[in-house]
Design an enzyme around this catalytic site. Structure first.
Site, PDB file in Angstrom:
ATOM      1  N   SER A  52       0.866  -1.186   0.000  1.00  0.00           N
ATOM      2  CA  SER A  52       0.000   0.000   0.000  1.00  0.00           C
ATOM      3  C   SER A  52       0.895   1.226   0.000  1.00  0.00           C
ATOM      4  O   SER A  52       2.052   1.160   0.443  1.00  0.00           O
ATOM      5  CB  SER A  52      -0.852   0.016   1.275  1.00  0.00           C
ATOM      6  N   TYR A  74      -2.807  -1.123  10.462  1.00  0.00           N
ATOM      7  CA  TYR A  74      -2.742  -1.366   9.013  1.00  0.00           C
ATOM      8  C   TYR A  74      -1.423  -0.835   8.425  1.00  0.00           C
ATOM      9  O   TYR A  74      -0.712  -1.549   7.706  1.00  0.00           O
ATOM     10  CB  TYR A  74      -3.940  -0.688   8.345  1.00  0.00           C
TER      11      TYR A  74
HETATM   12  C1  BGC Z   1      -6.249   1.435   1.946  1.00  0.00           C
HETATM   13  C2  BGC Z   1      -7.405   2.275   1.467  1.00  0.00           C
HETATM   14  C3  BGC Z   1      -6.974   3.703   1.241  1.00  0.00           C
HETATM   15  C4  BGC Z   1      -5.705   3.782   0.409  1.00  0.00           C
HETATM   16  C5  BGC Z   1      -5.160   5.194   0.291  1.00  0.00           C
HETATM   17  C6  BGC Z   1      -5.106   1.606   0.990  1.00  0.00           C
HETATM   18  O1  BGC Z   1      -4.024   0.798   1.372  1.00  0.00           O
HETATM   19  O2  BGC Z   1      -6.648   0.077   2.053  1.00  0.00           O
HETATM   20  O3  BGC Z   1      -8.450   2.220   2.420  1.00  0.00           O
HETATM   21  O4  BGC Z   1      -8.005   4.422   0.571  1.00  0.00           O
HETATM   22  O5  BGC Z   1      -4.722   2.956   0.969  1.00  0.00           O
HETATM   23  O6  BGC Z   1      -5.125   5.866   1.527  1.00  0.00           O
END
Ligand code: BGC
Length: 271
Positions: free
Chosen positions: A155, A168
Site C-alpha cells: 500500500s 494497518y
Molecule cells: C487502503 C485504502 C486507502 C488507500 C489510500 C489503501 O491501502 O486500504 O483504504 O483508501 O490505501 O489511503
C-alpha cells in the site's frame, strides 16, 4: 539468457483474497494472460465461485479454495490442494488484507492482532509456502525463465503514515522489509519477489472514502493524477510483474497510486 515468455500460458497462479476488490482483478487479469488461477477466499464463497465461473466462461481455468491466511494449517492445506490439483504453482500473489480502524488510544490488542495476522503473518506464510514449492519443483524453462514469482499487495501506507490506522500502516511497512529481505535471500535461486503498492483504488475496503460526491472530492485532493484507481490498474501491474517481461525486476515496490506518494500538499510549492 533463457527464453522469455511474455504471456502466462502454462503457468499456475494463486491469489489470496481473490473474491473481491484488488485480488479479484488480479485473478481475472492473470487468467486473461493465460495462467490457471486459484481464487482464495475466506468469506463469501459465492463471490469466489463467480470469479471462477467468469474465468472458465471466457476460456480460462480456475478453482476456488477457502483458507484463512493467518493460520498456518489452513495455508499449508490450501497449497497442498492447489499443487495436487494443478501440479505446481509458478506465481503467488499474497494479497489478502483487512483494515480494522481505530484511534491509537482506543486500539485493542485484538484489533491490532487481527490486522497483523492477516496482512503480515499471512504474507509470510503464503510467501514461505510459495518459495518451498518453487524450490521443490525446479526450473521449467518452457514456461518461465524464473523459478517462481511472489508478489505482495502492499500500500502507499508502507511509506505514508496513517493516523487512525496504525495497525494497518504497520503491516504495510512490515511487508516492505519482508519483501526486500525475502527477495535478497531468494534471488540466487531465480525467485523474483516484488510488491505492488496501490493508492486509493475503488474497492469495498475503502467504500466510504469514495461512494459519496463529497468523500470523492476530498479523496481526489490527495491524488495528483485526479482520478481514483480501478482494480484493473493493479491487475495490469500484476501481470507484468508475474511475466518474464519484468525478468530483471526483484526486490522492488511498484507504486500504482496516481501520484499519491508525491506529497500533493506541496504541488504549489508548499509554504
Ligand atoms: C487502503 C485504502 C486507502 C488507500 C489510500 C489503501 O491501502 O486500504 O483504504 O483508501 O490505501 O489511503
Amino acid at each position: 539468457m533463457a527464453d522469455r515468455h511474455p504471456s502466462l500460458v502454462g503457468q499456475h497462479a494463486l491469489v489470496t483474497g481473490a473474491n473481491s476488490g484488488i485480488g479479484e482483478a488480479v485473478a481475472r487479469a492473470l487468467a486473461a494472460a493465460g495462467a490457471s488461477v486459484v481464487v482464495n477466499y475466506i468469506t463469501q464463497p459465492e463471490a469466489a465461485e463467480q470469479v471462477v465461473s467468469d474465468i472458465v466462461a471466457s476460456g480460462g481455468s480456475a478453482l476456488a479454495i477457502r483458507a484463512d491466511v493467518s493460520r498456518e494449517d489452513e495455508v499449508r492445506a490450501m497449497f497442498r490442494q492447489a499443487i495436487e490439483t494443478l501440479g505446481t504453482l509458478h506465481i503467488v500473489v499474497s494479497n489478502a488484507g483487512i483494515q480494522r480502524d481505530s484511534s491509537f488510544l482506543e486500539m485493542t490488542l485484538d484489533t491490532w492482532n487481527a490486522v497483523i495476522g492477516v496482512n503480515l503473518t499471512g504474507s509470510f506464510l503464503c510467501a514461505r509456502e510459495a518459495a518451498r514449492e518453487f524450490v521443490r519443483r525446479g526450473m521449467q524453462p518452457e514456461v518461465s525463465c524464473a523459478l517462481g514469482k511472489i508478489i505482495f499487495t502492499s500500500s502507499v501506507h508502507q511509506v505514508i503514515p496513517w493516523a487512525g490506522h496504525v495497525n494497518y500502516a504497520t503491516t504495510k511497512g512490515g511487508i516492505a522489509q519482508l519483501m526486500r529481505s525475502v527477495a535478497q535471500e531468494l534471488a540466487h535461486r531465480k525467485i523474483r519477489v516484488n510488491s505492488i503498492a496501490p493508492g486509493a483504488i475503488k474497492t469495498p475496503i475503502n467504500r466510504s472514502a469514495w461512494d459519496t460526491a463529497g468523500a470523492e472530492q476530498k479523496l481526489l485532493g490527495l491524488i495528483p493524477y485526479d482520478r481514483i484507481g480501478e482494480p484493473e490498474d493493479i491487475g495490469k501491474a500484476a501481470v507484468w510483474l508475474a511475466s518474464d517481461e519484468s525478468d530483471y525486476v526483484t526486490g522492488t515496490t511498484l507504486f500504482v497510486d496516481g501520484g499519491m506518494t508525491l506529497f500533493p500538499g506541496f504541488a504549489t510549492g508548499g509554504g
